[in-house]
Design an enzyme around this catalytic site. Structure first.
Site, PDB file in Angstrom:
ATOM      1  N   LYS A   1      -7.405  -4.725  -4.832  1.00  0.00           N
ATOM      2  CA  LYS A   1      -6.081  -5.070  -4.311  1.00  0.00           C
ATOM      3  C   LYS A   1      -5.999  -6.570  -4.103  1.00  0.00           C
ATOM      4  O   LYS A   1      -5.041  -7.224  -4.496  1.00  0.00           O
ATOM      5  CB  LYS A   1      -5.831  -4.353  -2.978  1.00  0.00           C
ATOM      6  CG  LYS A   1      -5.663  -2.851  -3.109  1.00  0.00           C
ATOM      7  CD  LYS A   1      -5.264  -2.256  -1.770  1.00  0.00           C
ATOM      8  CE  LYS A   1      -5.014  -0.747  -1.909  1.00  0.00           C
ATOM      9  NZ  LYS A   1      -4.525  -0.153  -0.690  1.00  0.00           N
ATOM     10  N   LYS A   3     -16.075  18.937   0.216  1.00  0.00           N
ATOM     11  CA  LYS A   3     -14.709  18.667  -0.207  1.00  0.00           C
ATOM     12  C   LYS A   3     -14.636  17.203  -0.628  1.00  0.00           C
ATOM     13  O   LYS A   3     -15.367  16.354  -0.115  1.00  0.00           O
ATOM     14  CB  LYS A   3     -13.723  18.978   0.910  1.00  0.00           C
ATOM     15  CG  LYS A   3     -13.680  17.988   2.037  1.00  0.00           C
ATOM     16  CD  LYS A   3     -12.438  18.206   2.870  1.00  0.00           C
ATOM     17  CE  LYS A   3     -12.179  16.963   3.690  1.00  0.00           C
ATOM     18  NZ  LYS A   3     -12.251  17.086   5.095  1.00  0.00           N
ATOM     19  N   ASP A  51      -4.387   6.259  -4.655  1.00  0.00           N
ATOM     20  CA  ASP A  51      -4.065   7.602  -5.136  1.00  0.00           C
ATOM     21  C   ASP A  51      -4.147   7.693  -6.651  1.00  0.00           C
ATOM     22  O   ASP A  51      -4.264   6.713  -7.351  1.00  0.00           O
ATOM     23  CB  ASP A  51      -2.657   7.976  -4.686  1.00  0.00           C
ATOM     24  CG  ASP A  51      -2.650   8.428  -3.263  1.00  0.00           C
ATOM     25  OD1 ASP A  51      -3.570   9.170  -2.890  1.00  0.00           O
ATOM     26  OD2 ASP A  51      -1.737   8.036  -2.534  1.00  0.00           O
ATOM     27  N   ASP A 107       0.871  -1.154   0.000  1.00  0.00           N
ATOM     28  CA  ASP A 107       0.000   0.000   0.000  1.00  0.00           C
ATOM     29  C   ASP A 107       0.919   1.217   0.000  1.00  0.00           C
ATOM     30  O   ASP A 107       2.100   1.103   0.316  1.00  0.00           O
ATOM     31  CB  ASP A 107      -0.837  -0.058   1.282  1.00  0.00           C
ATOM     32  CG  ASP A 107      -1.698   1.158   1.444  1.00  0.00           C
ATOM     33  OD1 ASP A 107      -2.221   1.618   0.424  1.00  0.00           O
ATOM     34  OD2 ASP A 107      -1.833   1.636   2.575  1.00  0.00           O
TER      35      ASP A 107
END
Lengths: 1153, 348
Positions: A838, A585, A704, A403
């Site tokens: 993953k 946000k 990300d 990770d």
């Protein structure tokens, strides 16, 4: 209508009558609050423990053998003797289990007898925890532990807020907020006794969700996760809290979650089982030979059987004449012979090996845990071995899936840059002469302590101070308001001295500690504070923000928490001037789609912001996009209606909330973006470099963005400039296929399925994809390019693939293409992957290769990957402990992985590999020796050894050295192993344990057993030797032989090793002396007689030398002329050390002379 | 200040989970790490060679000094031809099982070399599986040792009780099948005394067999396995029984019969009168009389000597082979150039 719906009708809800435990527990026998983690009671310990123990196949084998031996025709060993190994193992395990259970009992007792205040007879009286029942009202004071799961009714705070620490539950040390409903809190503060009904779900183990509603005076309102406090948590910063018990004892979420165990089996053990099958085959062959021999012998001597002096099958005694004595006919005798030879040869299957391995692994983990180099001082955490079965797998890892956040990086966020209204503010370069800000900052620092130091950007400060009228100024204002309000961070004010005045110049030392679940949010709030927007107070109903010294109270109408589907969070806020705003946000992908597209004026801003975002992420920064919107009254009304429905819903609450959020999260105005730096952990690049040299492929799987992932890859030296990056980011199956095939064609990756498809695809799909050129950029150095252009070698490849493409690839039949491509790349980066993806990637590799995989991560999103991989490593980090709970090993820093794999993994693998082979050999050589002898006894399964010696052989005579060597031996020092990471490849090549080693060992075993048998046989043929003397000689010879064999292979002799090896031989002699000193045994006095005979000693010497000579010659020639890498490194290491010592020695000589 | 610091440190070290340092926990114990240098290897082989050959030689010479006389008499001491026919077999059995016939048999042996006393007399039985499981287990040492344990006849079946259901002492198949051939020697007409005392192990006499345990109901049935025991002599004095009860390890075995306490000169004729009572004819086992001297290695056996010399020779040969291969292909120890990735740069 909605309220009625909210009562879950599909399954019966749990009804809790507040303050009425009798009624609550009347109908349903809810469990009391007594907990029991112990497995046994005094009464059921024996049967239950035995029952559990016999679940292991090994013990069943022992039991079956012992049972066989009890049959009269088969009684090979004495009855007690044959039970000894089983009893020994059972006793050891039972004592261990008993001790563990006793400790659990003790802690249960302590836990159950703790006291807490319970509302009884209109007053709070202390009551033992085990007596607490569902429905009772409990009062908890500050710093007390919560005894059961309860719904908060009220606290000392008028807003009903309570802070809890959930360390015991999920390991997170920061405080979390829980709220009492205003309705009940008011009553509690008034001192009224509350009576109502709580309807909640049946007990479940999800600690992150709770759905219930409460009926109070005919009024019904929702309860959620934020209203419940769970057993095991601690109340902090709250004077007291009162709650009603909803789940008690075994029903609490903490108890439901406590059973966490993953059982993995190491690869070496799997191979070992394969070889055990071979051993079983050998065993069977030997038994069949003995049985057939017995049958044939009986057949041949059938007529003589009763006249043979040494074989009698009938009685001649009067009254019993002609009766058979232990004789059941030739076929049965043959069959019994088969069974009894199984009894004699039982240790051919090294059952004790499993127990030995457990002990050895325990010892190995003791050293791993105790390794100072794997202690992380920043988090004060040692290395943890959570699984004891796979130590040796650490030495064979080929793929590491890591990770990024919190694993490679520290997960300590720092606010670095901001883009506001299309303008980039870069405060990473502090301005020295910004005096105003400097002063401000110092004041800030005195006011509260911040985790990170932020130097505000002067330009931005100026903008904020100048005026808030311009569009830009308003945006900046809202930007920071969003930062300060749109989060779940709790400010904790610690007033160390006189307070009250919180003015900037007052200088009262109020320190604010921001506690939150997400480090990103903490960083953002801290940043907002640095720019003068300090979050001061947060309750469920309002927040207080100090804007440049002026306190603004904002009413929070609703809050949509962050979830992984929306990837954003929003708050609805009523300003003091009654304007209502939604502040949002979220991740850029999720935000740009919900921006207001009708305002062309802002297109430019959006474009610029996007450029900024790309810049940020290419620097490895984490980005968030902020936006806001004014709500009209109608919108608010509709939203409020839906929001309340959704909140009180017991079913599908999250879906309903998501739908509600969509109502207001649209047509937003872009405010700007933030960039947070996530620092690399110490030593990560070096660790990755070492791992790569060791032949381990490191894959990064991160949520990300692609640019962030690549930049982190570059900064941790995973990606290098000379690599060819293959980027796969397709939006459809065909596109992905094409990208994959193109890349494979370009870099000559051999693929089974691609070549045919590629031509087909080219023809068919070319026009559609013209605008999507494969984003492969060759950035290899020019001079290299010139030379290598035509060669098939393009230099190292790096594959970068995103989650979208993975969806298509993993779901469709493109897996094999991805696998072919990925395995030929040196580096693989997967970005934007979901937790399950993953696991999917890990599974892809695990399913298609034999190679070992290791997954390392720190967050809840890594759990699936950690559980999927062969070895799961958890980082005790900021994101809680779920990863650690699911892992096999846990440590504080990523860089320890280098030491874990290269040093401990290598050692463990070598040790266990040798241990297994040696144990096979040790038992087989003994059994074969018995076998040869049985061939000389008319196949009658006689053992020359005494029963006790046969049993002690694997339990006492030879067991300790294997364990000691398995724990303590090491072929290379850690320094050498770290210096030459390539030595790790020995594990990849399976150098310590493989099929051919097994067969070599078996051939060696055969030779040694023949030597063991024939040297005494020839030496004592036609002599007066009796069976016990022979047995005594064989016993001692085999013990010496196997111990010297072991001694020959030991690489590192410490005191304990000497003690174990030579001690074993001495203990053997001691045992034999004792056994031969008991007149009741037929072997009485044997050893005393034997030791006087030189032939005895000469035989032992000869057996040892001839037995080991071939092995020694093989070893010597192999090591000298065909040395392994490990051997060379070992020589180098030892010679260097000796030279150094000699050097020092000569120096001291000089000095002394 | 210093005390405060110390307190601080101690408190912080208490809270810290840092593993305590010790050479043991860090796996840094002082250790001897042997490596096989070529010198060491050479030294090992040469050492083995030069120690084993002398051992072998001295063993061989000791074995050579043993004078051994073996006489197989089972075939010759029976008035039946040696054919394998069924009839001959039955005749042999009939002869040996007949209690009335006189089974004495006289053999003449010539001493090949001078035999110094003590000279050991053994009987050797071949193909007699004294190590058969059913046979080995057929005894009860408690009964043999303890005068109060007559009735303890477990494991002795089917030779545990006599026809009157009285316990047999000593019980079991082993005792039942006690060897009962007897030998008497004479040289030149003078009888040669055989010392039958001290042929059993001292430990057997003192502890394993009771001095107050007397044979009872022994060989009282029609089927007689072997020798009868004098019921007035306690078990521990019945040394033949004690020797017999130490069951042999291998199917061909010798048992000590007695000792001749005088020297025998070379070429002396020994006349042996054998009472050929013991039945080995049912299983075609051989019976041999062995007269032998002993040395420090025991009886005549050159096996160990030969093997020691061979192994010593092999070791010396390997030492030579090793050094010659080493001279052709020398390898500096610990030279990183030989590491696989340095030898094969392509794999990098």
């Amino acid at each position: 209508m909605q309220l009625e719906e909210n009562i879950p009708h599909h399954d019966n809800p749990r009804l809790i009558h507040i303050n009425d435990p009798k009624k609550t527990n009347d109908k349903f026998g809810f469990s009391g609050n007594e907990i029991r983690t112990s497995k046994y009671t005094l009464l059921n310990f024996l049967p239950k423990n035995l029952f559990i123990q016999f679940h292991r196949v090994a013990y069943l084998y022992f039991l079956a053998i012992a049972a066989l031996n009890q049959l009269p025709p088969l009684a090979v060993f004495g009855r007690t003797v044959s039970l000894f190994p089983l009893l020994f193992v059972l006793t050891v395990t039972a004592v261990k289990d008993g001790y563990e259970d006793w400790r659990r009992h003790r802690s249960d007792r302590n836990e159950n007898n703790r006291e807490t205040l319970v509302f009884q007879l209109n007053e709070f009286h202390p009551k033992r925890w085990k007596k607490i029942q569902a429905g009772e009202v409990v009062k908890i004071s500050s710093d007390e532990t919560i005894p059961c799961d309860m719904v908060l009714l009220g606290t000392n705070d008028s807003s009903g807020i309570a802070y809890i620490q959930t360390m015991n539950l999920d390991g997170e040390s920061n405080l979390k907020t829980r709220y009492a409903r205003q309705e009940t809190n008011k009553l509690v503060l008034e001192g009224t006794t509350i009576s109502g009904v709580v309807r909640c779900e049946q007990p479940n183990r999800n600690i992150y969700e709770f759905m219930a509603n409460m009926e109070l005076k005919g009024q019904r309102f929702p309860l959620s996760q934020s209203n419940i406090i769970l057993r095991g948590c601690q109340l902090k910063n709250t004077e007291w809290a009162i709650g009603v018990v909803v789940y008690a004892g075994q029903d609490t979420k903490a108890m439901l979650n406590s059973a966490m165990s993953s059982s993995k089996r190491s690869r070496l053990e799997t191979y070992m089982n394969r070889e055990t099958i071979w051993l079983s085959v050998f065993l069977l062959i030997m038994c069949v030979v003995v049985a057939l021999g017995m049958g044939l012998w009986l057949k041949r001597h059938e007529t003589q059987l009763d006249t043979l002096p040494y074989y009698r099958k009938i009685y001649f005694q009067k009254g019993k004449e002609g009766k058979k004595y232990k004789y059941y006919g030739i076929p049965m005798e043959t069959f019994f012979s088969l069974l009894s030879s199984i009894i004699v040869f039982q240790i051919m299957i090294p059952i004790s090996l499993y127990i030995t391995m457990e002990l050895v692994r325990l010892g190995q983990s003791y050293f791993m845990i105790g390794d100072q180099h794997m202690y992380d001082s920043s988090s004060n955490s040692r290395f943890q071995c959570r699984s004891l079965n796979i130590n040796e797998d650490l030495g064979q890892i080929r793929y590491v899936f890591s990770d990024k956040t919190g694993t490679l990086t520290e997960n300590k966020m720092e606010f670095r840059k901001a883009s506001i209204w299309g303008k980039n503010y870069d405060n990473s370069y502090p301005d020295a002469d910004a005096s105003l800000e400097a002063k401000d900052v110092t004041v800030d620092r005195r006011k509260w302590k911040l985790k990170s130091e932020i130097t505000p950007d002067p330009e931005l400060m100026k903008l904020l101070y100048k005026d808030l009228s311009g569009e830009e100024g308003v945006a900046a204002h809202e930007f920071f308001l969003t930062l300060a309000s749109c989060n779940t961070v709790i400010p904790i004010l610690t007033e160390s001295s006189s307070s009250g005045c919180d003015g900037v110049l007052g200088g009262s030392p109020v320190s604010i500690d921001y506690q939150g679940e997400s480090p990103d949010e903490q960083a953002l709030v801290a940043a907002a504070s640095a720019y003068g927007y300090t979050l001061f107070e947060r309750t469920s109903g309002h927040i207080v923000i100090d804007v440049n010294g002026e306190k603004i109270r904002l009413e929070v109408l609703g809050l949509h928490e962050f979830d992984s589907v929306r990837k954003r969070m929003s708050v609805v806020i009523r300003f003091p001037n009654h304007t209502i705003k939604v502040l949002v946000k979220g991740a850029d992908t999720s935000m740009f789609s919900i921006l207001d597209n009708d305002r062309p004026a802002e297109d430019h801003i959006r474009h610029v912001t996007q450029v900024h975002l790309n810049d940020y992420s290419s620097e490895g920064l984490r980005t968030l996009v902020l936006a806001s919107r004014n709500l009209t009254g109608e919108e608010l009304a509709e939203w409020q209606h839906r929001y309340e429905d959704a909140c009180t819903s017991l079913t599908d609450r999250s879906v309903k909330l998501r739908q509600t959020a969509a109502l207001i999260e649209c047509n937003l105005t872009l405010l700007g973006a933030t960039a947070i730096e996530d620092k690399l952990q110490e030593g990560v690049p070096e660790a990755i470099e070492s791992l790569r040299q060791a032949g381990i492929k490191v894959w990064i799987l991160t949520g990300d963005k692609q640019e962030t992932a690549i930049s982190i890859g570059l900064s941790c030296r995973l990606l290098t400039a000379d690599m060819n990056q293959i980027i796969i980011n397709g939006n459809s199956e065909n596109e992905c296929r094409k990208l994959l095939c193109d890349a494979m064609a370009k870099y000559n990756v051999n693929s089974t399925s691609c070549s045919s498809q590629i031509t087909k695809l080219r023809r068919k799909a070319e026009p559609d994809y013209l605008e999507l050129p494969s984003q492969t950029k060759s950035s290899s150095m020019p001079q290299q390019c010139a030379g290598e252009e035509d060669t098939p070698n393009f230099g190292p490849l790096a594959l970068i693939i995103d989650g979208n493409s993975l969806v298509y690839i993993l779901e469709r039949d493109l897996e094999s293409e991805l696998f072919d491509l990925a395995t030929s790349c040196r580096v693989v980066l997967c970005c934007r992957v979901a937790p399950l993806q993953k696991a999917g990637i890990v599974d892809l590799i695990k399913g298609r290769t034999d190679e070992m995989t290791l997954a390392i991560g720190d967050g809840a999103n890594d759990v699936s990957m950690i559980q999927m991989a062969d070895v799961g490593v958890g980082i005790c980090g900021q994101e809680g402990r779920q990863a650690v709970m699911a892992s096999d090993f846990a440590m504080g820093q990523f860089r320890f992985l280098k030491r874990l794999l290269l040093v401990h993994g290598h050692w463990n693998y070598q040790r266990i590999g040798y241990l297994v082979l040696y144990n096979f050999y040790r038992n087989a050589v003994f059994v074969l020796m018995l076998f040869w002898y049985i061939l000389c006894t008319a196949f009658s399964t006689t053992s020359a050894l005494t029963d006790w010696s046969s049993v002690f052989y694997s339990v006492i005579y030879t067991s300790v050295p294997t364990i000691v060597v398995g724990v303590l031996d090491k072929n290379l020092s850690d320094k050498t192993l770290l210096k030459y990471p390539k030595l790790y490849a020995a594990g990849h090549r399976q150098e310590s344990y493989n099929m051919s080693l097994f067969w070599i060992t078996m051939v060696d075993t055969l030779w040694q057993s023949l030597v063991l048998f024939y040297v005494p046989l020839f030496n004592y043929r036609e002599s007066t030797i009796d069976i016990w003397s022979m047995g005594s000689l064989w016993t001692i010879a085999v013990v010496i032989l196997v111990n010297v064999h072991l001694a020959m292979d030991i690489q590192r002799w410490v005191f304990v090793t000497h003690l174990a090896i030579w001690g074993s031989i001495i203990v053997t002699y001691g045992c034999m002396v004792v056994l031969d000193s008991i007149p009741a045994f037929p072997n009485y006095g044997t050893i005393y007689h034997l030791v006087k005979s030189p032939a005895y000693w000469l035989s032992i010497l000869l057996i040892t030398v001839i037995g080991l000579l071939p092995r020694f010659i093989f070893k010597v020639f192999h090591q000298t002329f065909w040395p392994s890498d490990i051997q060379i490194a070992r020589e180098g290491e030892i010679l260097r050390r000796r030279r150094r010592r000699r050097h020092i020695g000569s120096k001291t000589d000089e000095v002394s002379s | 200040m210093s005390s405060g610091d110390a307190a601080l440190q101690s408190s912080s070290s208490k809270a810290s989970k840092k593993p305590t340092y010790s050479r043991f926990t860090q796996q840094e114990l002082p250790a001897c790490k042997p490596i096989l240098t070529p010198e060491l290897i050479m030294a090992a082989f040469i050492f083995l060679g030069i120690t084993f050959i002398p051992i072998g030689l001295s063993h061989l010479s000791a074995s050579d000094h043993v004078v051994e006389l073996i006489d197989r008499y089972d075939e010759d001491c029976i008035p039946v031809d040696n054919s394998n026919s069924e009839a001959a077999y039955n005749k042999r059995i009939g002869y040996i099982q007949d209690v009335k016939t006189d089974k004495t048999c006289t053999r003449t042996l010539i001493v090949p070399k001078k035999m110094k006393h003590p000279i050991f007399v053994y009987y050797q039985l071949d193909d007699f599986y004294q190590n058969h499981r059913r046979y080995v287990k057929s005894r009860n040492d408690e009964q043999y040792r303890n005068p109060a344990a007559d009735h303890k006849t477990a494991h002795c079946e089917p030779e545990s009780m006599n026809n009157d259901n009285q316990p047999i002492v000593p019980c079991g198949l082993i005792a039942w099948s006690l060897f009962n051939d007897t030998y008497s020697f004479s040289v030149n007409g003078n009888s040669l005394p055989i010392n039958k005392k001290g042929i059993a192990w001292e430990s057997d006499k003192t502890h394993k067999f009771g001095s107050k345990v007397y044979p009872k109901n022994f060989q009282s049935r029609s089927l007689i396995g072997g020798a009868k025991l004098n019921e007035s002599i306690p078990l521990n004095q019945q040394e033949d029984l004690l020797v017999w009860m130490r069951t042999a390890a291998l199917p061909n075995f010798r048992k000590l019969y007695g000792r001749i306490e005088t020297d025998l000169e070379a070429n002396e004729m020994i006349k042996v009168v054998i009472n050929n009572n013991y039945n080995t004819y049912t299983f075609k086992g051989k019976k041999k009389l062995v007269i032998s001297t002993t040395t420090w290695i025991g009886g005549k056996n050159d096996f160990l000597g030969k093997v020691y010399i061979t192994v010593g020779g092999i070791c010396l040969f390997i030492a030579v082979a090793f050094i010659s291969v080493y001279l052709i292909r020398p390898r500096p120890l610990g030279d990183p150039a030989y590491l696989s990735w340095n030898l094969d740069p392509a794999s990098n």
